[in-house]
Design a protein around this motif. Structure first.
Motif, PDB file in Angstrom:
ATOM      1  N   THR A  79       0.843  -1.181   0.000  1.00 49.45           N
ATOM      2  CA  THR A  79       0.000   0.000   0.000  1.00 49.45           C
ATOM      3  C   THR A  79       0.881   1.234   0.000  1.00 49.45           C
ATOM      4  OG1 THR A  79      -1.663  -1.193   1.255  1.00 49.45           O
ATOM      5  CG2 THR A  79      -1.851   1.202   1.229  1.00 49.45           C
ATOM      6  N   ASN A  80       0.559   2.175  -0.845  1.00 48.31           N
ATOM      7  CA  ASN A  80       1.296   3.426  -0.892  1.00 48.31           C
ATOM      8  C   ASN A  80       0.789   4.310   0.243  1.00 48.31           C
ATOM      9  OD1 ASN A  80       2.617   5.765  -1.438  1.00 48.31           O
ATOM     10  ND2 ASN A  80       1.765   6.054  -3.475  1.00 48.31           N
ATOM     11  N   THR A  81       1.550   4.407   1.310  1.00 52.60           N
ATOM     12  CA  THR A  81       1.129   5.210   2.458  1.00 52.60           C
ATOM     13  C   THR A  81       1.868   6.535   2.521  1.00 52.60           C
ATOM     14  OG1 THR A  81       2.736   4.080   3.853  1.00 52.60           O
ATOM     15  CG2 THR A  81       0.480   3.207   3.850  1.00 52.60           C
ATOM     16  N   GLY A  82       2.849   6.718   1.650  1.00 54.66           N
ATOM     17  CA  GLY A  82       3.590   7.975   1.641  1.00 54.66           C
ATOM     18  C   GLY A  82       2.784   9.078   0.973  1.00 54.66           C
ATOM     19  N   GLN A  83       2.968  10.289   1.452  1.00 53.61           N
ATOM     20  CA  GLN A  83       2.263  11.419   0.868  1.00 53.61           C
ATOM     21  C   GLN A  83       3.231  12.181  -0.034  1.00 53.61           C
ATOM     22  OE1 GLN A  83       0.406  13.921   3.745  1.00 53.61           O
ATOM     23  NE2 GLN A  83      -0.979  14.788   2.258  1.00 53.61           N
ATOM     24  N   MET A  84       2.751  12.541  -1.197  1.00 50.00           N
ATOM     25  CA  MET A  84       3.568  13.268  -2.150  1.00 50.00           C
ATOM     26  C   MET A  84       3.922  14.632  -1.563  1.00 50.00           C
ATOM     27  SD  MET A  84       2.631  14.376  -6.046  1.00 50.00           S
ATOM     28  CE  MET A  84       2.840  12.818  -6.869  1.00 50.00           C
ATOM     29  N   THR A  85       5.196  14.989  -1.604  1.00 50.27           N
ATOM     30  CA  THR A  85       5.617  16.253  -1.032  1.00 50.27           C
ATOM     31  C   THR A  85       5.624  17.386  -2.060  1.00 50.27           C
ATOM     32  OG1 THR A  85       7.932  15.658  -1.395  1.00 50.27           O
ATOM     33  CG2 THR A  85       7.016  15.189   0.776  1.00 50.27           C
ATOM     34  N   ARG A  86       5.749  17.050  -3.326  1.00 56.54           N
ATOM     35  CA  ARG A  86       5.707  18.102  -4.346  1.00 56.54           C
ATOM     36  C   ARG A  86       4.301  18.161  -4.925  1.00 56.54           C
ATOM     37  NH1 ARG A  86       4.814  16.569  -9.302  1.00 56.54           N
ATOM     38  NH2 ARG A  86       5.381  14.513  -9.995  1.00 56.54           N
TER      39      ARG A  86
END
Length: 104
Positions: free
Chosen positions: A4-11
């Motif tokens: 699962t992609n749990t990271g949040q896009m910073t850009r």
């Protein structure tokens, strides 16, 4: 196995107007006026879109999809990604205060 992609896009995600300005219009040799004529909208609408002052509407998405041979979902998903990212940034503290529920 999937993750699962749990990271949040910073850009900030790429705005569909930037895609038009940087990728589609040069590739097809289109000016703002020519693009507006081709899809039957005002020059101001396209100008606002490529300057990222306007969002892609469902009507514009249908027109762009027809012109470029892709899908309206391509354009709407790009816009949705930008919209969600911007709203998430603006209400981040409020969202973080919400406690997730556990199943009873």
């Amino acid at each position: 196995m999937s993750f699962t992609n749990t990271g949040q896009m910073t850009r900030r995600p790429t705005h569909p107007g930037e895609m038009l300005r940087e990728d589609f219009m040069p590739e097809y040799g289109l000016s703002i006026s020519a693009l507006a004529r081709a899809i039957g909208v005002s020059r101001q609408s396209i100008n606002d879109l490529v300057r990222e002052r306007r969002a892609v509407s469902p009507s514009i998405a249908l027109r762009l999809a027809r012109l470029f041979g892709n899908s309206p979902e391509f354009w709407l998903n790009a816009q949705r990604t930008v919209d969600l990212w911007e709203v998430a940034r603006s209400v981040e503290k409020e969202i973080n205060r919400i406690q997730p529920l556990d199943v009873a």
